[in-house]
Write an enzyme that holds these catalytic residues in place. Structure first.
Site, PDB file in Angstrom:
ATOM      1  N   PRO A  10      17.029  -0.253  -5.774  1.00 51.07           N
ATOM      2  CA  PRO A  10      16.344   0.587  -4.801  1.00 51.07           C
ATOM      3  C   PRO A  10      14.969   0.071  -4.393  1.00 51.07           C
ATOM      4  CG  PRO A  10      16.467   1.666  -6.944  1.00 51.07           C
ATOM      5  CD  PRO A  10      17.358   0.465  -7.006  1.00 51.07           C
ATOM      6  N   ASN A  11      14.703   0.250  -3.127  1.00 50.43           N
ATOM      7  CA  ASN A  11      13.418  -0.072  -2.492  1.00 50.43           C
ATOM      8  C   ASN A  11      13.166  -1.563  -2.303  1.00 50.43           C
ATOM      9  OD1 ASN A  11      12.487   2.701  -2.219  1.00 50.43           O
ATOM     10  ND2 ASN A  11      12.400   2.682  -4.458  1.00 50.43           N
ATOM     11  N   ARG A  18       6.561  -3.193   1.461  1.00 53.99           N
ATOM     12  CA  ARG A  18       6.280  -2.351   0.309  1.00 53.99           C
ATOM     13  C   ARG A  18       5.199  -2.975  -0.598  1.00 53.99           C
ATOM     14  NH1 ARG A  18      10.344  -2.021  -4.867  1.00 53.99           N
ATOM     15  NH2 ARG A  18       9.260  -0.320  -5.894  1.00 53.99           N
ATOM     16  N   TYR A  23       4.137  -6.737  -4.792  1.00 53.71           N
ATOM     17  CA  TYR A  23       5.432  -7.415  -4.664  1.00 53.71           C
ATOM     18  C   TYR A  23       5.416  -8.643  -3.743  1.00 53.71           C
ATOM     19  CZ  TYR A  23       7.074  -3.191  -6.967  1.00 53.71           C
ATOM     20  OH  TYR A  23       7.254  -2.174  -7.874  1.00 53.71           O
ATOM     21  N   ASN A  74      17.905  -7.591 -10.139  1.00 54.14           N
ATOM     22  CA  ASN A  74      16.626  -6.883 -10.144  1.00 54.14           C
ATOM     23  C   ASN A  74      16.996  -5.420  -9.908  1.00 54.14           C
ATOM     24  OD1 ASN A  74      14.211  -5.637  -9.749  1.00 54.14           O
ATOM     25  ND2 ASN A  74      13.373  -7.202  -8.390  1.00 54.14           N
ATOM     26  N   ALA A  77      13.622   0.327  -9.929  1.00 52.13           N
ATOM     27  CA  ALA A  77      13.247   1.393 -10.867  1.00 52.13           C
ATOM     28  C   ALA A  77      14.394   1.787 -11.796  1.00 52.13           C
ATOM     29  CB  ALA A  77      12.742   2.607 -10.088  1.00 52.13           C
ATOM     30  N   GLU A  98      17.955 -10.692 -15.914  1.00 51.18           N
ATOM     31  CA  GLU A  98      17.190  -9.616 -15.261  1.00 51.18           C
ATOM     32  C   GLU A  98      15.907 -10.210 -14.673  1.00 51.18           C
ATOM     33  OE1 GLU A  98      16.226  -6.603 -18.159  1.00 51.18           O
ATOM     34  OE2 GLU A  98      14.658  -5.737 -16.903  1.00 51.18           O
ATOM     35  N   HIS A 100      12.307  -9.471 -12.326  1.00 51.69           N
ATOM     36  CA  HIS A 100      11.347  -8.574 -11.668  1.00 51.69           C
ATOM     37  C   HIS A 100      10.279  -9.410 -11.000  1.00 51.69           C
ATOM     38  CE1 HIS A 100      13.146  -5.211 -13.684  1.00 51.69           C
ATOM     39  NE2 HIS A 100      13.130  -5.938 -14.779  1.00 51.69           N
ATOM     40  N   ARG A 107       1.863  -3.196 -15.967  1.00 54.67           N
ATOM     41  CA  ARG A 107       1.762  -2.069 -15.042  1.00 54.67           C
ATOM     42  C   ARG A 107       1.833  -0.725 -15.781  1.00 54.67           C
ATOM     43  NH1 ARG A 107       5.721  -2.889 -10.289  1.00 54.67           N
ATOM     44  NH2 ARG A 107       4.359  -1.273  -9.402  1.00 54.67           N
ATOM     45  N   ARG A 111       6.956   1.537 -16.853  1.00 52.82           N
ATOM     46  CA  ARG A 111       7.638   0.291 -16.452  1.00 52.82           C
ATOM     47  C   ARG A 111       7.771  -0.694 -17.620  1.00 52.82           C
ATOM     48  NH1 ARG A 111       7.688   0.693 -10.736  1.00 52.82           N
ATOM     49  NH2 ARG A 111       5.858   1.808 -10.017  1.00 52.82           N
TER      50      ARG A 111
HETATM   51  C1  DQA Z   1      10.537  -4.211  -9.915  1.00 56.03           C
HETATM   52  C2  DQA Z   1       9.683  -3.443 -10.930  1.00 56.03           C
HETATM   53  C3  DQA Z   1      10.143  -1.987 -11.038  1.00 56.03           C
HETATM   54  O1  DQA Z   1       9.321  -1.292 -11.963  1.00 56.03           O
HETATM   55  C4  DQA Z   1      10.042  -1.310  -9.701  1.00 56.03           C
HETATM   56  O2  DQA Z   1      10.509   0.018  -9.780  1.00 56.03           O
HETATM   57  C5  DQA Z   1      10.716  -2.059  -8.612  1.00 56.03           C
HETATM   58  C6  DQA Z   1      10.589  -3.515  -8.569  1.00 56.03           C
HETATM   59  C7  DQA Z   1       9.999  -5.640  -9.663  1.00 56.03           C
HETATM   60  O3  DQA Z   1      10.720  -6.437  -9.082  1.00 56.03           O
HETATM   61  O4  DQA Z   1       8.845  -5.927 -10.017  1.00 56.03           O
HETATM   62  O5  DQA Z   1      11.317  -1.481  -7.717  1.00 56.03           O
HETATM   63  O6  DQA Z   1      11.865  -4.326 -10.418  1.00 56.03           O
END
Ligand code: DQA
Length: 145
Positions: A10-11, A18, A23, A74, A77, A98, A100, A107, A111
């Site tokens: 998501p996102n 964003r 990011y 990735n 959240a 995984e 990020h 952070r 997280r």
């Molecule tokens: C993320 C880190 C997560 O905590 C966050 O919710 C994201 C992006 C990252 O790529 O740094 O959506 O996975």
């Protein structure tokens, strides 16, 4: 040719817009394009999928069973609370890394914990888009045949 599924949660479709201070300014299509070019040089075929919906990500992980050789994920959240995505990864037993973009350990407290980390080979975080490339390269020796 090895087949790798690149999953973004998501996102992450909002990358570039964003929170660029956290990011970066690269959009997801730009990151995936560059990863696809790197993958070609490594004789890896990529399929990329992004979704804001947990069930869609789970379905995609299930589809990877028997059709892909590895997963780069990735989970956004979902990293921090999706036992269902964790269980899906544990179910298919594919080599998984995984990734990020941000350093989740630097952070907010929520997280710092990944429920995904115990079922993957390893986690790369804090290196921005380069983390996807490193993750792909890290997968190579773990893919069968
Ligand atoms: C993320 C880190 C997560 O905590 C966050 O919710 C994201 C992006 C990252 O790529 O740094 O959506 O996975």
């Amino acid at each position: 040719m090895k087949k790798v599924l690149v999953l973004n949660g998501p996102n992450l479709n909002m990358l570039g817009v964003r929170e660029p201070g956290v990011y970066g300014t690269s959009s997801l299509p730009v990151i995936i394009q560059s990863l696809t070019e790197i993958a070609e040089g490594l004789s890896v075929e990529l399929e990329s999928f992004q979704s804001n919906h947990e069930g869609d990500i789970i379905d995609k992980i299930h589809e990877a069973f028997g059709t892909k050789d590895g997963i780069l994920i990735n989970p956004g959240a979902f990293t921090h609370y999706s036992y269902a995505i964790r269980d899906a990864l544990a179910a298919v037993q594919l080599p998984t890394i995984e990734v990020h973009l941000s350093n989740i350990h630097k952070r907010e407290e929520f997280r710092h914990h990944s429920v995904i980390a115990p079922v993957v080979i390893g986690q790369i975080c804090g290196l921005g888009p380069q983390g996807y490339e490193l993750g792909l390269r890290a997968l190579l020796p773990h893919m069968q045949g």
